[in-house]
Motif scaffolding. Structure first.
Motif, PDB file in Angstrom:
ATOM      1  N   ILE A   1      39.738  53.905  20.405  1.00  0.00           N
ATOM      2  CA  ILE A   1      40.528  52.887  21.093  1.00  0.00           C
ATOM      3  C   ILE A   1      40.155  51.539  20.497  1.00  0.00           C
ATOM      4  N   GLN A   2      41.118  50.934  19.788  1.00  0.00           N
ATOM      5  CA  GLN A   2      40.861  49.698  19.053  1.00  0.00           C
ATOM      6  C   GLN A   2      41.912  48.628  19.337  1.00  0.00           C
ATOM      7  N   GLU A   3      42.557  48.716  20.488  1.00  0.00           N
ATOM      8  CA  GLU A   3      43.605  47.754  20.806  1.00  0.00           C
ATOM      9  C   GLU A   3      43.073  46.457  21.407  1.00  0.00           C
ATOM     10  N   GLY A   4      41.759  46.363  21.496  1.00  0.00           N
ATOM     11  CA  GLY A   4      41.157  45.182  22.083  1.00  0.00           C
ATOM     12  C   GLY A   4      40.362  45.519  23.333  1.00  0.00           C
ATOM     13  N   VAL A   5      39.794  44.489  23.932  1.00  0.00           N
ATOM     14  CA  VAL A   5      38.987  44.635  25.143  1.00  0.00           C
ATOM     15  C   VAL A   5      39.516  43.650  26.185  1.00  0.00           C
ATOM     16  N   PRO A   6      39.659  44.062  27.441  1.00  0.00           N
ATOM     17  CA  PRO A   6      40.104  43.126  28.491  1.00  0.00           C
ATOM     18  C   PRO A   6      38.937  42.254  28.943  1.00  0.00           C
ATOM     19  N   TRP A   7      38.493  41.371  28.081  1.00  0.00           N
ATOM     20  CA  TRP A   7      37.230  40.659  28.282  1.00  0.00           C
ATOM     21  C   TRP A   7      37.074  40.014  29.662  1.00  0.00           C
ATOM     22  N   PRO A   8      37.950  39.091  30.082  1.00  0.00           N
ATOM     23  CA  PRO A   8      37.703  38.434  31.381  1.00  0.00           C
ATOM     24  C   PRO A   8      37.831  39.391  32.558  1.00  0.00           C
ATOM     25  N   GLU A   9      38.783  40.313  32.505  1.00  0.00           N
ATOM     26  CA  GLU A   9      38.959  41.265  33.612  1.00  0.00           C
ATOM     27  C   GLU A   9      37.773  42.215  33.713  1.00  0.00           C
ATOM     28  N   ALA A  10      37.295  42.689  32.546  1.00  0.00           N
ATOM     29  CA  ALA A  10      36.193  43.648  32.552  1.00  0.00           C
ATOM     30  C   ALA A  10      34.873  43.014  32.974  1.00  0.00           C
ATOM     31  N   LEU A  11      34.745  41.709  32.821  1.00  0.00           N
ATOM     32  CA  LEU A  11      33.536  41.058  33.307  1.00  0.00           C
ATOM     33  C   LEU A  11      33.391  41.252  34.807  1.00  0.00           C
ATOM     34  N   LEU A  12      34.522  41.338  35.507  1.00  0.00           N
ATOM     35  CA  LEU A  12      34.519  41.411  36.969  1.00  0.00           C
ATOM     36  C   LEU A  12      34.613  42.823  37.516  1.00  0.00           C
ATOM     37  N   SER A  13      35.033  43.799  36.659  1.00  0.00           N
ATOM     38  CA  SER A  13      35.334  45.116  37.220  1.00  0.00           C
ATOM     39  C   SER A  13      35.272  46.211  36.166  1.00  0.00           C
ATOM     40  N   ASN A  14      34.841  47.397  36.596  1.00  0.00           N
ATOM     41  CA  ASN A  14      34.940  48.591  35.749  1.00  0.00           C
ATOM     42  C   ASN A  14      36.006  49.540  36.289  1.00  0.00           C
ATOM     43  N   ASP A  15      36.957  48.982  37.003  1.00  0.00           N
ATOM     44  CA  ASP A  15      38.073  49.733  37.579  1.00  0.00           C
ATOM     45  C   ASP A  15      39.317  49.489  36.717  1.00  0.00           C
ATOM     46  N   LEU A  16      39.832  50.552  36.107  1.00  0.00           N
ATOM     47  CA  LEU A  16      40.995  50.414  35.222  1.00  0.00           C
ATOM     48  C   LEU A  16      42.179  49.765  35.911  1.00  0.00           C
ATOM     49  N   SER A  17      42.325  49.970  37.210  1.00  0.00           N
ATOM     50  CA  SER A  17      43.486  49.455  37.927  1.00  0.00           C
ATOM     51  C   SER A  17      43.484  47.926  38.012  1.00  0.00           C
ATOM     52  N   THR A  18      42.361  47.305  37.661  1.00  0.00           N
ATOM     53  CA  THR A  18      42.304  45.845  37.683  1.00  0.00           C
ATOM     54  C   THR A  18      42.648  45.231  36.325  1.00  0.00           C
ATOM     55  N   TYR A  19      42.907  46.092  35.334  1.00  0.00           N
ATOM     56  CA  TYR A  19      43.255  45.603  34.006  1.00  0.00           C
ATOM     57  C   TYR A  19      44.775  45.509  33.881  1.00  0.00           C
ATOM     58  N   SER A  20      45.264  45.001  32.771  1.00  0.00           N
ATOM     59  CA  SER A  20      46.697  44.759  32.619  1.00  0.00           C
ATOM     60  C   SER A  20      47.504  46.051  32.703  1.00  0.00           C
ATOM     61  N   GLN A  21      48.767  45.912  33.076  1.00  0.00           N
ATOM     62  CA  GLN A  21      49.643  47.070  33.172  1.00  0.00           C
ATOM     63  C   GLN A  21      49.848  47.717  31.813  1.00  0.00           C
ATOM     64  N   ASN A  22      49.911  46.894  30.771  1.00  0.00           N
ATOM     65  CA  ASN A  22      50.073  47.439  29.429  1.00  0.00           C
ATOM     66  C   ASN A  22      48.890  48.330  29.066  1.00  0.00           C
ATOM     67  N   LEU A  23      47.693  47.853  29.345  1.00  0.00           N
ATOM     68  CA  LEU A  23      46.501  48.645  29.061  1.00  0.00           C
ATOM     69  C   LEU A  23      46.494  49.927  29.878  1.00  0.00           C
ATOM     70  N   GLN A  24      46.789  49.815  31.165  1.00  0.00           N
ATOM     71  CA  GLN A  24      46.794  51.004  32.016  1.00  0.00           C
ATOM     72  C   GLN A  24      47.792  52.043  31.516  1.00  0.00           C
ATOM     73  N   SER A  25      48.967  51.578  31.101  1.00  0.00           N
ATOM     74  CA  SER A  25      50.011  52.504  30.649  1.00  0.00           C
ATOM     75  C   SER A  25      49.585  53.221  29.368  1.00  0.00           C
ATOM     76  N   MET A  26      49.016  52.474  28.427  1.00  0.00           N
ATOM     77  CA  MET A  26      48.618  53.074  27.160  1.00  0.00           C
ATOM     78  C   MET A  26      47.464  54.051  27.342  1.00  0.00           C
ATOM     79  N   ILE A  27      46.482  53.668  28.138  1.00  0.00           N
ATOM     80  CA  ILE A  27      45.343  54.550  28.374  1.00  0.00           C
ATOM     81  C   ILE A  27      45.792  55.802  29.123  1.00  0.00           C
ATOM     82  N   SER A  28      46.716  55.637  30.057  1.00  0.00           N
ATOM     83  CA  SER A  28      47.259  56.785  30.778  1.00  0.00           C
ATOM     84  C   SER A  28      47.986  57.730  29.820  1.00  0.00           C
TER      85      SER A  28
END
Length: 326
Positions: A1-28
């Protein structure tokens, strides 16, 4: 997985549902493909904290992948506490979803050494933190750095240049800094594409393909650190092409088959975790006609028309062998 890191969101959470919809859709999508096509197979998860250019931290995965890194993240060093925490949280979210057996906590990290040697100490601190934290949380999973083998051998320009610059003060920089990574790793995990090292005397062609002992440095490292070896990415092209500076990158189906045979023979005699042929099916110009796209375009075990190459027949023969405990 090399599409980037959700840096500011991941600082606050390790819950995928708190990351962008684009990220959630691709990972799903990745998860559904894994479950559909290789159900029950051991999962190998690779997550890169570095950009695919290997000269800076990974870009931002926000509303789209590979977005510019937002401020202040764009100026934070790799060993900043927020960078370490955000990546561990992101990696944790992915590990929880995919439940992998093997986890690469970086991809070909030693290329970053060659391109950004002044930032390497910061990266090593980051890497040690990621490994120690993840291993503590998931002791039964195997976490490791991955090493680009031809760069470790100094067969590529960036690494060769670094080695030449330090020939008087630190001549063993390329392999010793890989040793530093192995102090926080559960395997000696290498990617290897010998055909890319154009002009290397190790690429001899013919039935042997590679010089005898080509992988001895990797085996020696595995023995030195009492770690298994993994061929986490390998490949050989089956159609030759010219580089932009006119050098011929050589490949054909016989060389590909002989290369795999060498890998399999070595692996049956040594403690090898797994082997991954990076490209399954030739993709031609599906990703473009450029030099970078051609680099792996014919490295599949199947041709573009979905007919099997001789290398696939060999792969299946080995895959279908009965497992024997060493």
């Amino acid at each position: 997985i090399q599409e980037g890191v959700p840096w500011p969101e991941a600082l606050l959470s390790n819950d995928l549902s708190t990351y962008s919809q684009n990220l959630q859709s691709m990972i799903s999508f990745y998860k559904s493909q894994t479950d559909t096509f290789v159900p029950g197979h051991d999962v190998y998860l690779m997550v890169n904290p570095l950009d695919v250019s290997y000269d800076k931290k990974a870009l931002y995965w926000g509303e789209n992948p590979l977005m510019a890194i937002p401020s202040p993240w764009d100026t934070l060093p790799m060993n900043h506490p927020n960078v370490k925490t955000a990546f561990v949280n992101y990696l944790t979210a992915l590990v929880e979803l995919f439940d992998p057996k093997y986890v690469a906590i970086n991809i070909e990290a030693n290329i970053f050494l060659a391109k950004r040697p002044l930032e390497w100490e910061q990266f090593k601190e980051f890497n040690a933190y990621v490994y120690d934290t993840m291993k503590s949380a998931y002791p039964d999973k195997l976490f490791f750095s991955t090493v680009q083998y031809e760069h470790m051998l100094g067969l590529h320009t960036a690494s060769r240049n670094l080695q030449e610059q330090l020939v008087d003060s630190y001549p063993t920089v390329l392999i010793n800094e890989v040793r530093a990574l192995l102090t926080h790793s559960d395997a000696v995990s290498i990617s290897s594409y010998p055909y890319m090292a154009v002009g290397s005397p190790a690429v001899i062609g013919g039935a042997g393909v590679l010089s005898p002992g080509y992988y001895d440095p990797a085996l020696d490292l595995a023995a030195e650190y009492s770690l298994p070896l993994a061929f986490e990415q390998i490949g050989w092209i089956t159609e030759s092409f010219l580089t932009p500076d006119g050098k011929l990158v050589i490949g054909n189906e016989t060389m590909q088959t002989n290369f795999l045979r060498k890998i399999f023979d070595l692996s049956t005699r040594n403690d090898v975790l797994f082997i991954t042929n990076f490209v399954a099916i030739d993709y031609g110009e599906a990703f473009g006609p450029g030099f970078v796209e051609k680099t792996w375009s014919t490295a599949g075990l199947w041709r573009e028309d979905r007919t099997a190459k001789p290398s696939f027949e060999l792969w299946q023969q080995v895959f279908n062998r009965n497992f024997v405990t060493p």
